[in-house]
Design a protein around this motif. Sequence first.
Motif, PDB file in Angstrom:
ATOM      1  N   THR A   1       0.814  -1.221   0.000  1.00  0.00           N
ATOM      2  CA  THR A   1       0.000   0.000   0.000  1.00  0.00           C
ATOM      3  C   THR A   1       0.847   1.271   0.000  1.00  0.00           C
ATOM      4  OG1 THR A   1      -0.208  -0.213   2.412  1.00  0.00           O
ATOM      5  CG2 THR A   1      -1.998  -1.090   1.074  1.00  0.00           C
ATOM      6  N   ASN A   2       2.047   1.223   0.567  1.00  0.00           N
ATOM      7  CA  ASN A   2       2.909   2.414   0.568  1.00  0.00           C
ATOM      8  C   ASN A   2       3.339   2.784  -0.850  1.00  0.00           C
ATOM      9  OD1 ASN A   2       2.860   2.787   3.366  1.00  0.00           O
ATOM     10  ND2 ASN A   2       4.555   1.363   3.673  1.00  0.00           N
ATOM     11  N   PHE A   3       3.809   1.783  -1.596  1.00  0.00           N
ATOM     12  CA  PHE A   3       4.249   2.047  -2.957  1.00  0.00           C
ATOM     13  C   PHE A   3       3.067   2.337  -3.877  1.00  0.00           C
ATOM     14  CE2 PHE A   3       8.169  -0.103  -1.526  1.00  0.00           C
ATOM     15  CZ  PHE A   3       9.089   0.826  -1.958  1.00  0.00           C
ATOM     16  N   MET A   4       1.939   1.674  -3.634  1.00  0.00           N
ATOM     17  CA  MET A   4       0.752   1.936  -4.446  1.00  0.00           C
ATOM     18  C   MET A   4       0.272   3.372  -4.243  1.00  0.00           C
ATOM     19  SD  MET A   4      -1.131   0.400  -6.677  1.00  0.00           S
ATOM     20  CE  MET A   4      -2.760   0.434  -7.450  1.00  0.00           C
ATOM     21  N   HIS A   5       0.307   3.829  -3.006  1.00  0.00           N
ATOM     22  CA  HIS A   5      -0.092   5.210  -2.716  1.00  0.00           C
ATOM     23  C   HIS A   5       0.868   6.188  -3.386  1.00  0.00           C
ATOM     24  CE1 HIS A   5      -0.137   8.956  -0.306  1.00  0.00           C
ATOM     25  NE2 HIS A   5      -1.441   8.741  -0.274  1.00  0.00           N
ATOM     26  N   GLN A   6       2.150   5.912  -3.285  1.00  0.00           N
ATOM     27  CA  GLN A   6       3.161   6.770  -3.906  1.00  0.00           C
ATOM     28  C   GLN A   6       2.937   6.854  -5.412  1.00  0.00           C
ATOM     29  OE1 GLN A   6       7.149   5.305  -3.335  1.00  0.00           O
ATOM     30  NE2 GLN A   6       8.026   7.341  -3.300  1.00  0.00           N
ATOM     31  N   LEU A   7       2.704   5.712  -6.027  1.00  0.00           N
ATOM     32  CA  LEU A   7       2.482   5.635  -7.468  1.00  0.00           C
ATOM     33  C   LEU A   7       1.220   6.387  -7.885  1.00  0.00           C
ATOM     34  CD1 LEU A   7       3.020   4.383 -10.278  1.00  0.00           C
ATOM     35  CD2 LEU A   7       1.892   2.300  -9.467  1.00  0.00           C
ATOM     36  N   MET A   8       0.102   6.085  -7.225  1.00  0.00           N
ATOM     37  CA  MET A   8      -1.178   6.691  -7.595  1.00  0.00           C
ATOM     38  C   MET A   8      -1.193   8.198  -7.361  1.00  0.00           C
ATOM     39  SD  MET A   8      -3.320   4.554  -8.946  1.00  0.00           S
ATOM     40  CE  MET A   8      -4.882   5.426  -8.723  1.00  0.00           C
ATOM     41  N   MET A   9      -0.645   8.648  -6.253  1.00  0.00           N
ATOM     42  CA  MET A   9      -0.717  10.074  -5.940  1.00  0.00           C
ATOM     43  C   MET A   9       0.224  10.898  -6.817  1.00  0.00           C
ATOM     44  SD  MET A   9      -3.228  10.069  -4.104  1.00  0.00           S
ATOM     45  CE  MET A   9      -3.295  11.861  -4.163  1.00  0.00           C
ATOM     46  N   HIS A  10       1.348  10.319  -7.245  1.00  0.00           N
ATOM     47  CA  HIS A  10       2.190  11.023  -8.216  1.00  0.00           C
ATOM     48  C   HIS A  10       1.400  11.262  -9.501  1.00  0.00           C
ATOM     49  CE1 HIS A  10       6.122  11.712  -6.593  1.00  0.00           C
ATOM     50  NE2 HIS A  10       6.300  10.461  -6.244  1.00  0.00           N
ATOM     51  N   LEU A  11       0.725  10.218  -9.979  1.00  0.00           N
ATOM     52  CA  LEU A  11      -0.019  10.333 -11.230  1.00  0.00           C
ATOM     53  C   LEU A  11      -1.239  11.239 -11.088  1.00  0.00           C
ATOM     54  CD1 LEU A  11       0.137   6.634 -12.477  1.00  0.00           C
ATOM     55  CD2 LEU A  11       1.366   8.605 -13.402  1.00  0.00           C
ATOM     56  N   LEU A  12      -1.970  11.088  -9.990  1.00  0.00           N
ATOM     57  CA  LEU A  12      -3.180  11.900  -9.806  1.00  0.00           C
ATOM     58  C   LEU A  12      -2.840  13.366  -9.553  1.00  0.00           C
ATOM     59  CD1 LEU A  12      -5.369   9.448  -7.700  1.00  0.00           C
ATOM     60  CD2 LEU A  12      -5.751  10.180 -10.062  1.00  0.00           C
TER      61      LEU A  12
END
Length: 275
Positions: free
Chosen positions: A160-171
Motif C-alpha cells: 500500500t505504501n508504494f501503491m499510494h506513492q504511485l497513484m498520488m504522483h499520477l493523480l
Amino acid sequence: MGIFILIILAILIGFGIALYFIHRHYERLLSKEIKRAQKSEQLKSVFIDNIVHTLRSPLNAILEYSNYILEEKDETMQFAQVKEMATNINKDCEQLINFVSQLFELSKFEGVTPSFTFIEVNLIELMASYRREVLNVTKPDVFVHVRTDLSPHCRAMLDTNFMHQLMMHLLTNAARHTTQGDIIIKYGNERKGIKVTITYTGIGQAELIGSDIYTFLQKEDALMNFKESSILGLAMCKAIVEVLGGEFYMDTEYNKKTVATFWFPCKMIDMHKKA
C-alpha cells in the motif's frame, strides 16, 4: 549396448545444449549490467553538473535576499520589502526541499531492489481513498471519477505504501494539468495482474517517459523546470512499476487528453460481480 551409448550421448548433448543456453542467458545479463554501469559512469558527471546548476540559482537568491536584510539598516527597512524577500526565500527553500526529496526517493530505485510488504486490501475502498485525496488539490471545475468492472468485494495483494506513492504522483500530475473537465480512474484485471488507467483532459508529458531519468537530466536546464514538468514524479512511477515487473506508459493527444496506464502482476480474488 549401442542403444545405451546413444542414450548417454543424447543426455550429454542435451546437458551441453542446456549449459550453452544458461551461459548465453547469464552472459546477456552480465553484458546488460556492464552497459548500465558504463552508462551510469558516463552520465554521472553531466548529472552532477546539472544538479549543481539547478541548486545554485535558488541558493544564490536565498543568499542575496538574506544578505540584503542583514546589511540594511533598521531605519531604512520597510516591512513590505522584508515580507517580499522572506516570501521569496521561503519559495526557493520549498523548491529545493521538494527537489531533493524527490531525487532521494528516486535514488532508492536505482541499483537497489526495494523490499515490498504485500497485504490484502479492498480495491474499491483503496481507489476511493485516492479519489478523496486528489480532490483536495483539484481545481473547482474538475471532477474525479472511479470506474471498474470488478466486484466491489474484489481484493488484491499490494504494497500500500508504494501503491499510494504511485497513484498520488499520477493523480497530482493530472490535477496540476487539468483546469476543467474530468479525471477518470479506471482499474481492472488483466494478464493475471492489476491494470490502472488515469485519463484526464489536460496536457500530458508522454515525451518524458520515453527515456530514463538520467538521459533527461543531460538536457540543458532540464532540472530548472523539474517542478513544472513533474519529471521526477513520473520517473518514480516508471521505476516503481518496473521494479514490480510491470509496464508504465503515457499517451497524449495535444491539448485534448492524456492517458497514463500501468500494469503489474498482482494476486486478485473475488473479482467477478455476482449475478
